[in-house]
Design a protein around this motif. Structure first.
Motif, PDB file in Angstrom:
ATOM      1  N   LYS A  73     -14.251 -12.204 -10.694  1.00  0.00           N
ATOM      2  CA  LYS A  73     -13.974 -13.537 -10.171  1.00  0.00           C
ATOM      3  C   LYS A  73     -13.974 -13.508  -8.661  1.00  0.00           C
ATOM      4  O   LYS A  73     -13.315 -12.667  -8.045  1.00  0.00           O
ATOM      5  CB  LYS A  73     -12.616 -14.029 -10.680  1.00  0.00           C
ATOM      6  N   LEU A  74     -14.727 -14.395  -8.061  1.00  0.00           N
ATOM      7  CA  LEU A  74     -14.790 -14.472  -6.608  1.00  0.00           C
ATOM      8  C   LEU A  74     -13.600 -15.255  -6.074  1.00  0.00           C
ATOM      9  O   LEU A  74     -13.127 -16.203  -6.711  1.00  0.00           O
ATOM     10  CB  LEU A  74     -16.101 -15.151  -6.167  1.00  0.00           C
ATOM     11  N   PRO A  75     -13.052 -14.876  -4.928  1.00  0.00           N
ATOM     12  CA  PRO A  75     -11.931 -15.638  -4.364  1.00  0.00           C
ATOM     13  C   PRO A  75     -12.376 -17.041  -3.959  1.00  0.00           C
ATOM     14  O   PRO A  75     -13.535 -17.280  -3.647  1.00  0.00           O
ATOM     15  CB  PRO A  75     -11.531 -14.799  -3.139  1.00  0.00           C
ATOM     16  N   PRO A  76     -11.458 -17.975  -3.982  1.00  0.00           N
ATOM     17  CA  PRO A  76     -11.819 -19.348  -3.608  1.00  0.00           C
ATOM     18  C   PRO A  76     -12.225 -19.412  -2.138  1.00  0.00           C
ATOM     19  O   PRO A  76     -11.764 -18.615  -1.308  1.00  0.00           O
ATOM     20  CB  PRO A  76     -10.519 -20.127  -3.856  1.00  0.00           C
ATOM     21  N   PRO A  77     -13.090 -20.325  -1.778  1.00  0.00           N
ATOM     22  CA  PRO A  77     -13.528 -20.443  -0.378  1.00  0.00           C
ATOM     23  C   PRO A  77     -12.370 -20.868   0.519  1.00  0.00           C
ATOM     24  O   PRO A  77     -11.457 -21.565   0.083  1.00  0.00           O
ATOM     25  CB  PRO A  77     -14.626 -21.508  -0.439  1.00  0.00           C
ATOM     26  N   PRO A  78     -12.378 -20.396   1.767  1.00  0.00           N
ATOM     27  CA  PRO A  78     -11.281 -20.783   2.674  1.00  0.00           C
ATOM     28  C   PRO A  78     -11.291 -22.279   2.980  1.00  0.00           C
ATOM     29  O   PRO A  78     -12.336 -22.925   2.993  1.00  0.00           O
ATOM     30  CB  PRO A  78     -11.574 -19.949   3.934  1.00  0.00           C
ATOM     31  N   LYS A  79     -10.087 -22.781   3.207  1.00  0.00           N
ATOM     32  CA  LYS A  79      -9.962 -24.211   3.520  1.00  0.00           C
ATOM     33  C   LYS A  79     -10.508 -24.489   4.915  1.00  0.00           C
ATOM     34  O   LYS A  79     -10.355 -23.662   5.817  1.00  0.00           O
ATOM     35  CB  LYS A  79      -8.495 -24.635   3.448  1.00  0.00           C
ATOM     36  N   PRO A  80     -11.141 -25.613   5.116  1.00  0.00           N
ATOM     37  CA  PRO A  80     -11.685 -25.923   6.464  1.00  0.00           C
ATOM     38  C   PRO A  80     -10.560 -26.128   7.476  1.00  0.00           C
ATOM     39  O   PRO A  80      -9.512 -26.706   7.162  1.00  0.00           O
ATOM     40  CB  PRO A  80     -12.481 -27.214   6.225  1.00  0.00           C
ATOM     41  N   LYS A  81     -10.783 -25.594   8.655  1.00  0.00           N
ATOM     42  CA  LYS A  81      -9.795 -25.714   9.710  1.00  0.00           C
ATOM     43  C   LYS A  81      -9.785 -27.139  10.277  1.00  0.00           C
ATOM     44  O   LYS A  81     -10.823 -27.783  10.406  1.00  0.00           O
ATOM     45  CB  LYS A  81     -10.090 -24.722  10.830  1.00  0.00           C
ATOM     46  N   THR A  82      -8.578 -27.572  10.605  1.00  0.00           N
ATOM     47  CA  THR A  82      -8.419 -28.916  11.171  1.00  0.00           C
ATOM     48  C   THR A  82      -8.791 -28.887  12.648  1.00  0.00           C
ATOM     49  O   THR A  82      -8.263 -28.084  13.415  1.00  0.00           O
ATOM     50  CB  THR A  82      -6.974 -29.404  11.015  1.00  0.00           C
ATOM     51  N   ILE A  83      -9.732 -29.685  13.009  1.00  0.00           N
ATOM     52  CA  ILE A  83     -10.192 -29.741  14.403  1.00  0.00           C
ATOM     53  C   ILE A  83      -9.331 -30.762  15.147  1.00  0.00           C
ATOM     54  O   ILE A  83      -9.257 -31.951  14.774  1.00  0.00           O
ATOM     55  CB  ILE A  83     -11.675 -30.146  14.470  1.00  0.00           C
TER      56      ILE A  83
END
Length: 236
Positions: free
Chosen positions: A66-76
């Motif tokens: 199982k691949l880890p979930p993608p990182p959450k997008p950073k708040t600009i």
């Protein structure tokens, strides 16, 4: 007397040439067949299947990861821009010049005093060293340099042996030698020069019997001290 009758159709000598050709032809045919005969090893179906099964056992099993979930997008974060009013006083910083001052005096190399490091001394001559090596028995002597030389002469006279071979050959002369009292007091770096190898070997034997000494010192540091002395071989 009765003579043996021979039948003409039973005579073998008549067709011997034909029989010889037929025999040679058969022999050549057998030899050619023997040379051209090829055999092949048969491989059973059971051996082939065993090899295939063995190769199948070596294939590693498939695993599902199982691949880890993608990182959450950073708040600009958008920077807040404030417009200064015209009435505000703007303070300006003075920009300092990076150029050298032409009025400042430049120091030349001649004006700077350099302290030369003291040279590292590893070897000092016996005649100029501050504290000469101490020969055993010279510890309490007032002139340790003279005591060293006197002890060396006594050591040579006590251990001197004129080689019998040199006497038979009429060899005589001086063997000039130099040895070094090492930093640990042992004798080393022996150099010899004499009229014959036999006399040089005897001089080397005498020096090899020297005792361990207290090493010489220069400015309080142990150093190597070379010492030179001749040994005279003279026939009576």
């Amino acid at each position: 007397m009765m003579e043996a009758k021979k039948k003409e159709h039973l005579k073998l000598e008549k067709n011997s040439g034909l029989y010889f050709v037929i025999g040679m032809t058969l022999i050549l045919a057998l030899v050619y067949t023997a040379l051209e005969w090829k055999t092949f090893d048969s491989q059973s179906e059971w051996d082939t299947s065993q090899t295939i099964l063995k190769n199948l056992d070596e294939i590693p099993p498939l695993t599902i990861q199982k691949l880890p979930p993608p990182p959450k997008p950073k708040t600009i974060v958008t920077p807040e821009i404030k417009i200064a009013e015209n009435d505000d006083d703007v303070i300006e910083d003075l920009i300092k010049s990076t150029e050298s001052d032409s009025n400042k005096e430049i120091i030349t190399l001649k004006d700077v005093d350099f302290e030369e490091p003291a040279p590292v001394v590893d070897e000092v001559s016996f005649m100029v060293i501050e504290d000469v090596p101490i020969f055993p028995g010279c510890e309490g002597a007032d002139d340790k340099r003279a005591c060293f030389q006197e002890k060396m002469q006594k050591h040579i006279r006590r251990n001197f042996r004129y080689p019998a071979e040199a006497q038979e050959m009429g060899l005589q002369g001086k063997v000039y030698l130099q040895f070094t009292v090492q930093k640990d007091g042992n004798i080393g770096s022996l150099k010899l020069r004499g009229p014959h190898k036999i006399l040089e070997n005897e001089a080397s034997r005498i020096i090899s019997k020297l005792p361990k000494m207290e090493p010489g010192k220069q400015r309080g540091q142990g150093v190597k001290v070379p010492f030179s002395i001749p040994i005279t071989f003279r026939l009576q």
